[in-house]
Design a protein around this motif. Structure first.
Motif, PDB file in Angstrom:
ATOM      1  N   LEU A  14       0.820  -1.206   0.000  1.00 26.51           N
ATOM      2  CA  LEU A  14       0.000   0.000   0.000  1.00 26.51           C
ATOM      3  C   LEU A  14       0.858   1.261   0.000  1.00 26.51           C
ATOM      4  O   LEU A  14       0.533   2.243  -0.686  1.00 26.51           O
ATOM      5  CB  LEU A  14      -0.934   0.006   1.217  1.00 26.51           C
ATOM      6  N   PHE A  15       1.950   1.237   0.760  1.00 21.65           N
ATOM      7  CA  PHE A  15       2.813   2.414   0.800  1.00 21.65           C
ATOM      8  C   PHE A  15       3.427   2.671  -0.578  1.00 21.65           C
ATOM      9  O   PHE A  15       3.552   3.815  -1.016  1.00 21.65           O
ATOM     10  CB  PHE A  15       3.917   2.241   1.845  1.00 21.65           C
ATOM     11  N   ALA A  16       3.807   1.590  -1.267  1.00 22.83           N
ATOM     12  CA  ALA A  16       4.360   1.734  -2.619  1.00 22.83           C
ATOM     13  C   ALA A  16       3.294   2.219  -3.588  1.00 22.83           C
ATOM     14  O   ALA A  16       3.577   3.025  -4.483  1.00 22.83           O
ATOM     15  CB  ALA A  16       4.947   0.408  -3.089  1.00 22.83           C
ATOM     16  N   LEU A  17       2.053   1.742  -3.431  1.00 21.70           N
ATOM     17  CA  LEU A  17       0.981   2.120  -4.340  1.00 21.70           C
ATOM     18  C   LEU A  17       0.495   3.543  -4.096  1.00 21.70           C
ATOM     19  O   LEU A  17       0.326   4.321  -5.037  1.00 21.70           O
ATOM     20  CB  LEU A  17      -0.192   1.137  -4.192  1.00 21.70           C
ATOM     21  N   VAL A  18       0.261   3.884  -2.830  1.00 22.12           N
ATOM     22  CA  VAL A  18      -0.169   5.244  -2.506  1.00 22.12           C
ATOM     23  C   VAL A  18       0.953   6.233  -2.819  1.00 22.12           C
ATOM     24  O   VAL A  18       0.715   7.345  -3.281  1.00 22.12           O
ATOM     25  CB  VAL A  18      -0.595   5.334  -1.025  1.00 22.12           C
ATOM     26  N   ASP A  19       2.197   5.805  -2.568  1.00 21.54           N
ATOM     27  CA  ASP A  19       3.385   6.565  -2.922  1.00 21.54           C
ATOM     28  C   ASP A  19       3.314   8.025  -2.451  1.00 21.54           C
ATOM     29  O   ASP A  19       3.374   8.954  -3.265  1.00 21.54           O
ATOM     30  CB  ASP A  19       3.605   6.516  -4.435  1.00 21.54           C
TER      31      ASP A  19
END
Length: 232
Positions: A14-19
């Protein structure tokens, strides 16, 4: 996969996707001229929206799949393809293209209702689909299936990962000024591209797992299982 592994994997994805780091330039442009308190308020509203929206799909996503007659394996493959495309897009040179609202500075001078007005303006396209896009929704539904196998502990870990990702995004956005100055344009581009590479790897993992579930024995368990036991 136990509850801890599920929670950690979901948080990283999620952290990579929300960025939030890669989206700092856009957030900075959208809140140009705002005070720290105003920026905190806007960031809080956006992150609350992210947590509520993702939690909704975490608990209802599998039911939606059953309603439309879509298998989890098929959705895992489709989601993996979307994640791969998004990860590749994150490595492009123009991914950090900023958009600026010409009225943002003037709007910041009117403190009354500023956070609400900015939030309404940023729900689309910033909160959706830039922060919460098809990749994040696909990941949530796929991981909800894994959480169901683990049980209540898995669901608790999933919710904790969603809240942690929302809180991490809030922290990053509140530090927009210092982070922008510290990293600079080159540093921001490097971080986004590294996150894009991680996202591509996660996407391939989803595709392999989906194909393995749809066609048993197609791949070795080493390829479809994250962190396989090396026997040490």
């Amino acid at each position: 996969m136990d509850a801890v592994d599920l929670g950690v994997n979901l948080f990283v994805a999620l952290f990579a996707l929300v960025d939030p780091i890669g989206n700092i330039p856009i957030f900075a442009a959208a809140t140009a001229g705002a005070t720290l308190r105003q920026r905190l308020s806007v960031s809080a509203l956006i992150c609350i929206f992210i947590v509520v929206f993702l939690a909704f799909f975490f608990f209802t996503g599998l039911g939606l799949l059953q309603f439309f007659g879509i298998s989890l394996a098929a959705f895992r493959i489709a989601g993996g393809i979307l994640l791969l495309l998004l990860g590749l897009d994150m490595t492009r040179e123009d991914f950090l293209k900023m958009f600026a609202d010409p009225d943002a500075v003037k709007d910041a001078q009117n403190d009354r209702g500023y956070a609400r007005r900015r939030f309404q303006r940023l729900v689309v396209p910033f909160a959706m689909p830039l922060l919460i896009g098809p990749g994040a929704i696909s990941t949530i539904i796929i991981q909800a299936g894994e959480a169901e196998k683990v049980g209540p502990a898995g669901q608790a870990a999933g919710v904790a990962a969603i809240v942690a990702a929302g809180f991490a995004t809030f922290v990053v956005f509140t530090l927009t000024g210092p982070i922008s100055r510290l990293l600079g344009e080159i540093g921001m581009a490097i971080i986004v591209r590294v996150l894009g590479l991680i996202l591509c790897a996660l996407a391939i993992q989803f595709i392999l797992a989906g194909l393995s579930e749809a066609i048993p024995g197609m791949f070795s368990s080493i390829a479809t299982t994250p962190y396989p036991d090396s026997g040490h």
